[in-house]
Each structure stands twice: as C-alpha cells, then as structure tokens.
Scaffold this motif. Structure first.
Motif, PDB file in Angstrom:
ATOM      1  N   THR A 136       0.593  -1.216  -0.002  1.00 50.46           N
ATOM      2  CA  THR A 136      -0.346  -0.231  -0.083  1.00 50.46           C
ATOM      3  C   THR A 136       1.233   1.322   0.218  1.00 50.46           C
ATOM      4  OG1 THR A 136      -1.414  -1.108   1.335  1.00 50.46           O
ATOM      5  CG2 THR A 136      -2.010   0.841   1.073  1.00 50.46           C
ATOM      6  N   GLY A 137       0.596   2.301  -1.278  1.00 51.62           N
ATOM      7  CA  GLY A 137       1.021   3.576  -0.907  1.00 51.62           C
ATOM      8  C   GLY A 137       0.961   4.572   0.277  1.00 51.62           C
ATOM      9  N   LEU A 138       1.597   4.986   0.714  1.00 52.10           N
ATOM     10  CA  LEU A 138       1.681   6.020   1.939  1.00 52.10           C
ATOM     11  C   LEU A 138       1.967   7.312   1.535  1.00 52.10           C
ATOM     12  CD1 LEU A 138       3.285   4.186   4.534  1.00 52.10           C
ATOM     13  CD2 LEU A 138       0.850   4.175   4.349  1.00 52.10           C
ATOM     14  N   GLN A 139       0.491   8.344   1.187  1.00 52.16           N
ATOM     15  CA  GLN A 139       0.456   9.128   1.376  1.00 52.16           C
ATOM     16  C   GLN A 139       0.776  10.260   2.354  1.00 52.16           C
ATOM     17  OE1 GLN A 139      -2.991  10.229  -0.879  1.00 52.16           O
ATOM     18  NE2 GLN A 139      -2.620   8.424  -2.484  1.00 52.16           N
ATOM     19  N   GLY A 140       0.977  11.828   1.501  1.00 52.84           N
ATOM     20  CA  GLY A 140       1.189  13.259   2.769  1.00 52.84           C
ATOM     21  C   GLY A 140       0.205  13.244   2.563  1.00 52.84           C
ATOM     22  N   ALA A 141       0.112  15.187   3.032  1.00 54.35           N
ATOM     23  CA  ALA A 141      -1.075  15.827   2.766  1.00 54.35           C
ATOM     24  C   ALA A 141      -0.897  16.794   2.147  1.00 54.35           C
ATOM     25  CB  ALA A 141      -0.913  17.521   4.382  1.00 54.35           C
ATOM     26  N   ASP A 142       0.315  16.630   1.302  1.00 51.00           N
ATOM     27  CA  ASP A 142       0.081  16.631  -0.678  1.00 51.00           C
ATOM     28  C   ASP A 142      -0.726  15.994  -1.574  1.00 51.00           C
ATOM     29  OD1 ASP A 142       1.919  15.045  -0.829  1.00 51.00           O
ATOM     30  OD2 ASP A 142       3.555  16.916  -1.583  1.00 51.00           O
ATOM     31  N   GLY A 143      -0.471  15.202  -1.193  1.00 51.49           N
ATOM     32  CA  GLY A 143      -1.247  13.934  -2.023  1.00 51.49           C
ATOM     33  C   GLY A 143      -0.146  13.208  -2.255  1.00 51.49           C
ATOM     34  N   GLN A 144       0.547  12.904  -2.752  1.00 55.70           N
ATOM     35  CA  GLN A 144       2.115  12.230  -3.233  1.00 55.70           C
ATOM     36  C   GLN A 144       2.511  11.095  -2.549  1.00 55.70           C
ATOM     37  OE1 GLN A 144       5.416  14.806  -4.513  1.00 55.70           O
ATOM     38  NE2 GLN A 144       3.825  16.347  -4.719  1.00 55.70           N
ATOM     39  N   ILE A 145       2.453  10.160  -2.794  1.00 54.93           N
ATOM     40  CA  ILE A 145       3.371   9.185  -2.570  1.00 54.93           C
ATOM     41  C   ILE A 145       4.515   8.786  -1.539  1.00 54.93           C
ATOM     42  CG2 ILE A 145       3.602   6.933  -2.526  1.00 54.93           C
ATOM     43  CD1 ILE A 145       1.279   6.345  -4.324  1.00 54.93           C
ATOM     44  N   TYR A 146       4.932   8.185  -0.135  1.00 56.80           N
ATOM     45  CA  TYR A 146       6.068   9.077   0.509  1.00 56.80           C
ATOM     46  C   TYR A 146       6.929   7.985   0.602  1.00 56.80           C
ATOM     47  CZ  TYR A 146       6.362  14.386  -0.439  1.00 56.80           C
ATOM     48  OH  TYR A 146       5.933  15.567  -0.835  1.00 56.80           O
ATOM     49  N   ALA A 147       6.004   6.588   0.469  1.00 61.98           N
ATOM     50  CA  ALA A 147       6.691   5.641   1.168  1.00 61.98           C
ATOM     51  C   ALA A 147       5.838   4.117   1.110  1.00 61.98           C
ATOM     52  CB  ALA A 147       6.695   5.381   2.638  1.00 61.98           C
ATOM     53  N   MET A 148       5.886   3.014   1.157  1.00 61.51           N
ATOM     54  CA  MET A 148       5.156   2.112   0.368  1.00 61.51           C
ATOM     55  C   MET A 148       5.358   1.110   2.051  1.00 61.51           C
ATOM     56  SD  MET A 148       4.542   2.500  -2.668  1.00 61.51           S
ATOM     57  CE  MET A 148       3.528   0.770  -2.835  1.00 61.51           C
ATOM     58  N   ALA A 149       4.093   0.615   2.086  1.00 66.88           N
ATOM     59  CA  ALA A 149       4.390  -0.142   3.365  1.00 66.88           C
ATOM     60  C   ALA A 149       3.458  -2.119   3.512  1.00 66.88           C
ATOM     61  CB  ALA A 149       3.385   0.315   4.277  1.00 66.88           C
ATOM     62  N   GLN A 150       3.663  -2.807   3.873  1.00 69.86           N
ATOM     63  CA  GLN A 150       3.503  -4.322   3.626  1.00 69.86           C
ATOM     64  C   GLN A 150       4.413  -4.607   4.202  1.00 69.86           C
ATOM     65  OE1 GLN A 150       3.380  -6.394  -0.390  1.00 69.86           O
ATOM     66  NE2 GLN A 150       5.139  -7.556  -0.139  1.00 69.86           N
ATOM     67  N   GLY A 151       3.819  -5.991   5.120  1.00 65.66           N
ATOM     68  CA  GLY A 151       4.263  -6.582   6.051  1.00 65.66           C
ATOM     69  C   GLY A 151       3.456  -8.052   6.801  1.00 65.66           C
ATOM     70  N   ASN A 152       3.726  -8.687   8.008  1.00 65.46           N
ATOM     71  CA  ASN A 152       2.779  -9.369   9.227  1.00 65.46           C
ATOM     72  C   ASN A 152       3.061  -8.274  10.290  1.00 65.46           C
ATOM     73  OD1 ASN A 152       2.771 -11.148   7.005  1.00 65.46           O
ATOM     74  ND2 ASN A 152       5.172 -11.865   7.889  1.00 65.46           N
ATOM     75  N   LEU A 153       1.448  -8.262  10.805  1.00 60.45           N
ATOM     76  CA  LEU A 153       1.663  -7.413  11.290  1.00 60.45           C
ATOM     77  C   LEU A 153       1.684  -8.168  13.236  1.00 60.45           C
ATOM     78  CD1 LEU A 153      -1.067  -6.229   9.422  1.00 60.45           C
ATOM     79  CD2 LEU A 153      -2.237  -5.621  11.403  1.00 60.45           C
TER      80      LEU A 153
END
Length: 369
Positions: free
Chosen positions: A128-145
């Motif tokens: 999943t992409g993580l967005q900032g306040a400007d709507g741009q993607i700054y990080a990608m997330a994935q993994g086991n909880l």
C-alpha cells in the motif's frame, strides 16, 4: 597582616558562592527546534489478508479493495459478485516521516481496522502507498502485523477481549520512496522556535548565540522565534545548526501555575506559586439518611392488620477544622504542609485554591484539565 586578613575575608565568600544552588542550564536543542525540520504524517488505505475468520463481513469498501488488489495481477472478479471476506479486512495505515529521511530507509507503521473486523491477529498487510498532505506517495508499506490484543468469540455469543485486537504495528513495515525538502538550505535566515513561548528565554537564547557566533548574528523576533543569519549551503548550515543546538541556556522560571485534573483528582502546583497573607478554614457537612423497615403488630382482638412501616433516621455530622494561616510569600512546601495538616482531599484542595485565587491571595494561573 593585611594579606592574611584579606585571605580570611575571601575564604567565607568563596565557600558561600560554592554552596549556592547550581544554575540550571538546558541545551538549546531541548528547548525547541529549527523551523522546517519537522516530521510529516503519512496515511494510507489497505487490505489485511490471512485472518482466521475475524475480518470484515461483506463490506462494500473491503470488496472494492480486494477487486483493486486482484486487478493488479490481471484478475477480474464478476461485477455482481460480493464475496464474504471474513479472512480480509480494510485498514488504515499511519506513519511518521522524520526529517531528512532518505529513499530506502525503513519506517514503523501502525495498522488499524476500518470496518467490523474483530481481530487483525495473524494478518498480512498487502502493498500500500502512504500519502502525505499533498497527496503524493512518500513510502510503500507491507508486512506481517504484530498485534498485542486478543479476541475470542463462542457460538453462544459470549466473547472475551484482551487489549485492542483491531490495531497492530509493523516494525520497519514501510520503505521511504521519496524524501521531503526541508528548505532550510535556501531560506534567507535560520529560524529557531521555542517549544513554549517566553520573552525572557528567547532573549537569553539570542544572547547565547551572539556570544558564540558574534554580535548581531541572532535576534529575537517574538516570544518564540530567534532569527539567525547563516551562510548559504546545506553543509555549512548543518554544521552551524549542530553547533547552536549544543549551546547551554538558562531558561526563565516557569510562570506560577496550578494544574487540576478534574477527572482523576490530580493537583500539581509548581514551585513558582506563592501565597499572600491569608487565613483559611475548611469544613465538611455530612447528612446521612437511613431507611429501616419496622413491623407493626396490632393488639390482640383489635381486628388490626400486621403491616411493615418504614422508619427514617436522619443524622447530621459537621466536621470542625481549625483555621490555618498562610504567611506572606508562602511557598509550595508551606501550602502542602498546611493542607496535609487538616487532612484535605484533592477535591478539598481544589476548593481551597480556587477560593485563594478569588480572594486575590494566590497570583497563579489555575488550569483545569
């Protein structure tokens, strides 16, 4: 003889100076931070799969999310299909992007259920992409909880829940894809902002910087900000900022404050609180009403009936506390000693402090949380 006399006169003075309380100094980095060097919040929407029947049950946004995930791999679900996705859950992901974070760095993320999922234990977050306040993607997330909570349900409807099973964390679960330009290298001046506004402290901070870097390099703009003249270039400014952060400044004393937490009954009084001459008495009036049931038995051959008659008893108890007096300039220790002497509870202490403030005997800010 005069030399010996001077020596005997100076020794007590030196001893008095050494026995005094040490000056409390703080590093500038502990009092605030440079403008622009802050963390940025990231958020994202994703799907957690692999749940043991504790996910969402036929929720529309979960179904849409699963269709979007399937479409990445060239799969398409029938338009009318609405599967029961108890093994998947829609979640919101939050993370904090620290300043100067570079692509490839890892971030810890928090995952929380968005719908009716009962537990995220054992689940895996899909990319999943993580967005900032400007709507741009700054990080990608994935993994086991990693979920600290536990929820168990039985067939008869009984259940038990420990902690919060619908939220978890993934240490290092996101990878930075884009850095944020802080802009500190191109601004005309560097601005250092105090965490708490104080005119005295901001002036001392500017003086400390001028003593180290030279007169006129720093000036206080307001009660929070100090403007610092700095050379252009990220390398030079980084070294200058590190040098400034390690300077020691004696902050001004905090204003007199009394903090009252009305929910927990906690009362905190800082050392700057002083009490003017005042006399205080505080008592309690307790009214106790008890209802007892009494059986009324009629006289023999009176053709009466046995009845239960209520009997009420009222008792009034007034606690008498002696009046105590605060002398001029009473300190925190004097206040605590006097209140403990009468055995006042936190609620009683709040009442006493409010009355002292209304009487003008306590010059302090009373804050109720």
């Amino acid at each position: 003889m005069w030399r010996w006399f001077s020596l005997f006169a100076i020794v007590p003075l030196i001893a008095a100076l050494m026995s005094g309380a040490p000056v409390r100094a703080e590093r500038i980095k502990d009092l605030g931070n440079f403008q622009g060097l802050r963390a940025n919040q990231l958020t994202g929407y994703g799907i957690v799969v692999g749940l043991a029947g504790t996910g969402d049950d036929s929720l529309e946004y979960t179904t849409q999310g699963m269709k979007g995930v399937a479409s990445r791999f060239g799969l398409s679900l029938p338009p009318g299909l609405n599967p029961a996705l108890k093994n998947a859950a829609a979640v919101m992901i939050t993370a904090e992007l620290p300043p100067f974070a570079k692509p490839g760095e890892r971030l810890d993320i928090t995952v929380a259920a968005l719908g009716k999922a009962k537990s995220l234990r054992g689940g895996t977050l899909l990319m999943t992409g993580l967005q900032g306040a400007d709507g741009q993607i700054y990080a990608m997330a994935q993994g086991n909880l990693a979920v600290g909570g536990l929820g168990v349900s039985a067939a008869d409807g009984s259940n038990i829940t420990i902690n919060v099973p619908t939220a978890g964390r993934i240490p290092g679960g996101a990878t930075v894809e884009k850095s944020v330009d802080a802009g500190f290298a191109t601004t005309p001046e560097l601005h250092f902002n105090l965490a708490e506004a104080d005119l005295t402290t901001v002036g001392r901070l500017a003086d400390a910087i001028n003593s180290r870097l030279g007169a006129g390099r720093a000036r206080a703009i307001d009660a929070v900000t100090v403007a610092i003249t700095a050379p252009q270039g990220a390398e030079l400014r980084t070294a200058l900022m590190g040098e400034i952060e390690d300077l020691n400044v004696q902050p001004a004393d905090a204003p007199a404050r009394v903090i009252v937490n009305a929910r927990t009954g906690t009362v905190v009084i800082n050392g700057a609180v002083r009490i003017a001459p005042a006399a205080v008495t505080h008592g309690k009036l307790t009214v106790k009403v008890s209802n007892d049931l009494k059986v009324s038995q009629p006289e023999p051959f009176s053709q009466g009936q046995t009845k239960v008659v209520p009997k009420s008893t009222i008792a009034v108890d007034e606690e008498r506390n002696p009046m105590f007096r605060f002398g001029g300039g009473a300190s925190l220790a004097d206040i605590v000693k006097a209140v403990n002497a009468i055995g006042a509870s936190p609620a009683d202490l709040v009442a006493i402090l409010e009355a002292l403030k209304q009487a003008g005997a306590m010059k302090a800010e009373l804050i109720v949380l």
